[in-house]
Write an enzyme that holds these catalytic residues in place. Structure first.
Site, PDB file in Angstrom:
ATOM      1  N   ILE A  82       0.813  -1.210   0.000  1.00 47.19           N
ATOM      2  CA  ILE A  82       0.000   0.000   0.000  1.00 47.19           C
ATOM      3  C   ILE A  82       0.851   1.267   0.000  1.00 47.19           C
ATOM      4  O   ILE A  82       0.305   2.376  -0.040  1.00 47.19           O
ATOM      5  CB  ILE A  82      -0.976   0.029   1.201  1.00 47.19           C
ATOM      6  CG1 ILE A  82      -0.220  -0.112   2.525  1.00 47.19           C
ATOM      7  CG2 ILE A  82      -2.018  -1.067   1.059  1.00 47.19           C
ATOM      8  CD1 ILE A  82      -1.119  -0.026   3.757  1.00 47.19           C
ATOM      9  N   GLY A  83       2.172   1.139   0.051  1.00 46.11           N
ATOM     10  CA  GLY A  83       3.000   2.334   0.019  1.00 46.11           C
ATOM     11  C   GLY A  83       4.468   1.997   0.090  1.00 46.11           C
ATOM     12  O   GLY A  83       4.865   0.876   0.419  1.00 46.11           O
ATOM     13  N   GLY A  85       8.219   4.040   1.415  1.00 48.01           N
ATOM     14  CA  GLY A  85       8.804   5.191   2.079  1.00 48.01           C
ATOM     15  C   GLY A  85      10.299   5.211   1.906  1.00 48.01           C
ATOM     16  O   GLY A  85      10.877   4.434   1.133  1.00 48.01           O
ATOM     17  N   GLY A  86      10.950   6.122   2.654  1.00 49.99           N
ATOM     18  CA  GLY A  86      12.387   6.272   2.525  1.00 49.99           C
ATOM     19  C   GLY A  86      13.153   5.038   2.960  1.00 49.99           C
ATOM     20  O   GLY A  86      14.203   4.722   2.413  1.00 49.99           O
ATOM     21  N   VAL A  90       5.429  -0.540   2.732  1.00 51.51           N
ATOM     22  CA  VAL A  90       4.327  -0.708   3.670  1.00 51.51           C
ATOM     23  C   VAL A  90       3.278  -1.605   3.032  1.00 51.51           C
ATOM     24  O   VAL A  90       2.847  -1.360   1.898  1.00 51.51           O
ATOM     25  CB  VAL A  90       3.705   0.642   4.074  1.00 51.51           C
ATOM     26  CG1 VAL A  90       2.594   0.432   5.095  1.00 51.51           C
ATOM     27  CG2 VAL A  90       4.767   1.567   4.647  1.00 51.51           C
ATOM     28  N   LYS A 107       5.466  -2.641   7.899  1.00 47.60           N
ATOM     29  CA  LYS A 107       6.568  -1.972   7.216  1.00 47.60           C
ATOM     30  C   LYS A 107       7.768  -2.912   7.155  1.00 47.60           C
ATOM     31  O   LYS A 107       8.253  -3.387   8.181  1.00 47.60           O
ATOM     32  CB  LYS A 107       6.952  -0.678   7.935  1.00 47.60           C
ATOM     33  CG  LYS A 107       7.942   0.183   7.157  1.00 47.60           C
ATOM     34  CD  LYS A 107       8.083   1.559   7.781  1.00 47.60           C
ATOM     35  CE  LYS A 107       8.971   2.466   6.964  1.00 47.60           C
ATOM     36  NZ  LYS A 107       9.083   3.831   7.543  1.00 47.60           N
ATOM     37  N   ASP A 197       9.766  15.585   8.630  1.00 46.59           N
ATOM     38  CA  ASP A 197       9.186  15.342   7.307  1.00 46.59           C
ATOM     39  C   ASP A 197       7.678  15.576   7.346  1.00 46.59           C
ATOM     40  O   ASP A 197       6.898  14.759   6.856  1.00 46.59           O
ATOM     41  CB  ASP A 197       9.502  13.927   6.843  1.00 46.59           C
ATOM     42  CG  ASP A 197       9.310  13.745   5.331  1.00 46.59           C
ATOM     43  OD1 ASP A 197       9.303  14.761   4.604  1.00 46.59           O
ATOM     44  OD2 ASP A 197       9.147  12.597   4.884  1.00 46.59           O
TER      45      ASP A 197
END
Length: 291
Positions: A82-83, A85-86, A90, A107, A197
């Protein structure tokens, strides 16, 4: 006088970074020479073991997203990505031990051994933050191949700027939402953590109107932000000048990002105008030029 929690965290992280540069067989002796506190040495050694256990996974070829589907991670089954990141991917996860039904966000660390300490740091920071408007840490552990993972509260919502536009919120409602976000950020600051962030994608608003703060992947304890010029992972349009230049950072770094966010919520436009989407150098030059 005992060391503050943030100072202790900064010391652990500094020792971890230094020890990782030493050959594996010399690390324990190095820590004995550098640190007299046995508890701190033990904590650093545990982190070193976690990093070492992850190296085989981290240096392996990237695994296609589809191959993770259905994988068991602790008590959880991965459903779909679903995602990203850095520091990680996820995944939507579901409880898979038959005890009860629950959906979560899992994650997983992306490839690159240099990100392992940051990933572990994010889990430790989230464990310190218990607030209804911050996505909470539910579980954490390591996969059979040693790669660390985190299980977090699943937040279903839209970025705060989209929420304001889609709902056509009037000024009082937007200000009330922004004030709630500021209170959440202030809570993190009281716990000596700078998010670093803050942006709409990291502040989701649920269907019930509750804003939720996400992604502490580049957050730092306040004492650990001084002199930190190495980590330039950031979102340029929301980064303070000291982030763009790699200078010392503080809670004011988050305040700057909140100012950019407030401008967007009040005007539905970026304060950068034609520079929105520009790179670090262009935005730094514009920020240094002043109004």
């Amino acid at each position: 006088m005992s060391m503050s929690e943030s100072a202790r965290f900064a010391r652990v992280e500094a020792l971890l970074d230094a020890a990782l540069e030493k050959p594996e067989g010399e690390r324990e002796a190095f820590l004995h020479l550098q640190e007299s506190d046995a508890a701190i040495r033990t904590e650093v050694l545990e982190l070193l073991r976690a990093v070492d256990a992850s190296e085989g996974f981290l240096e392996a070829p990237a695994v296609p997203a589809g191959e993770h589907e259905g994988r068991r991670v602790g008590a959880w089954k991965l459903v779909r990505r679903i995602g990203r990141g850095g520091t990680g991917e996820v995944w939507l996860g579901e409880r898979d031990d038959g005890r009860f039904e629950q959906q979560v966000a899992v994650k997983l660390l992306r490839h690159g051994v240099e990100d392992a300490p940051r990933f572990l740091r994010e889990a430790r920071l989230l464990a310190r933050l218990q607030h209804p408007d911050i996505a909470r840490l539910i579980d954490a552990g390591s996969l059979p191949d040693g790669a660390p993972y985190m299980v977090m509260e699943l937040v279903e919502g839209v970025p705060v700027s989209h929420h304001c536009r889609e709902r056509g919120l009037e000024l009082p409602a937007r200000l009330a939402l922004f004030a709630q976000i500021c209170e959440t950020v202030a809570f993190a600051h009281r716990h000596l953590i700078v998010h670093r962030d803050l942006k709409p994608d990291n502040i989701l608003v649920r269907a019930d109107g509750q804003p939720m703060l996400l992604d502490f992947g580049i957050a730092r304890p306040i004492d650990a932000t001084h002199g930190d010029t190495r980590d330039l992972r950031l979102t340029p349009q929301y980064a303070a000048p000291e982030q763009l230049s790699g200078g010392e950072q503080s809670t004011l770094t988050d305040v700057y990002a909140l100012g950019v966010l407030l401008h967007e919520l009040l005007t539905d436009r970026s304060p950068w105008g034609e520079l929105a989407g520009a790179g670090v150098l262009a935005l730094l030059q514009r920020a240094q030029a002043g109004p």
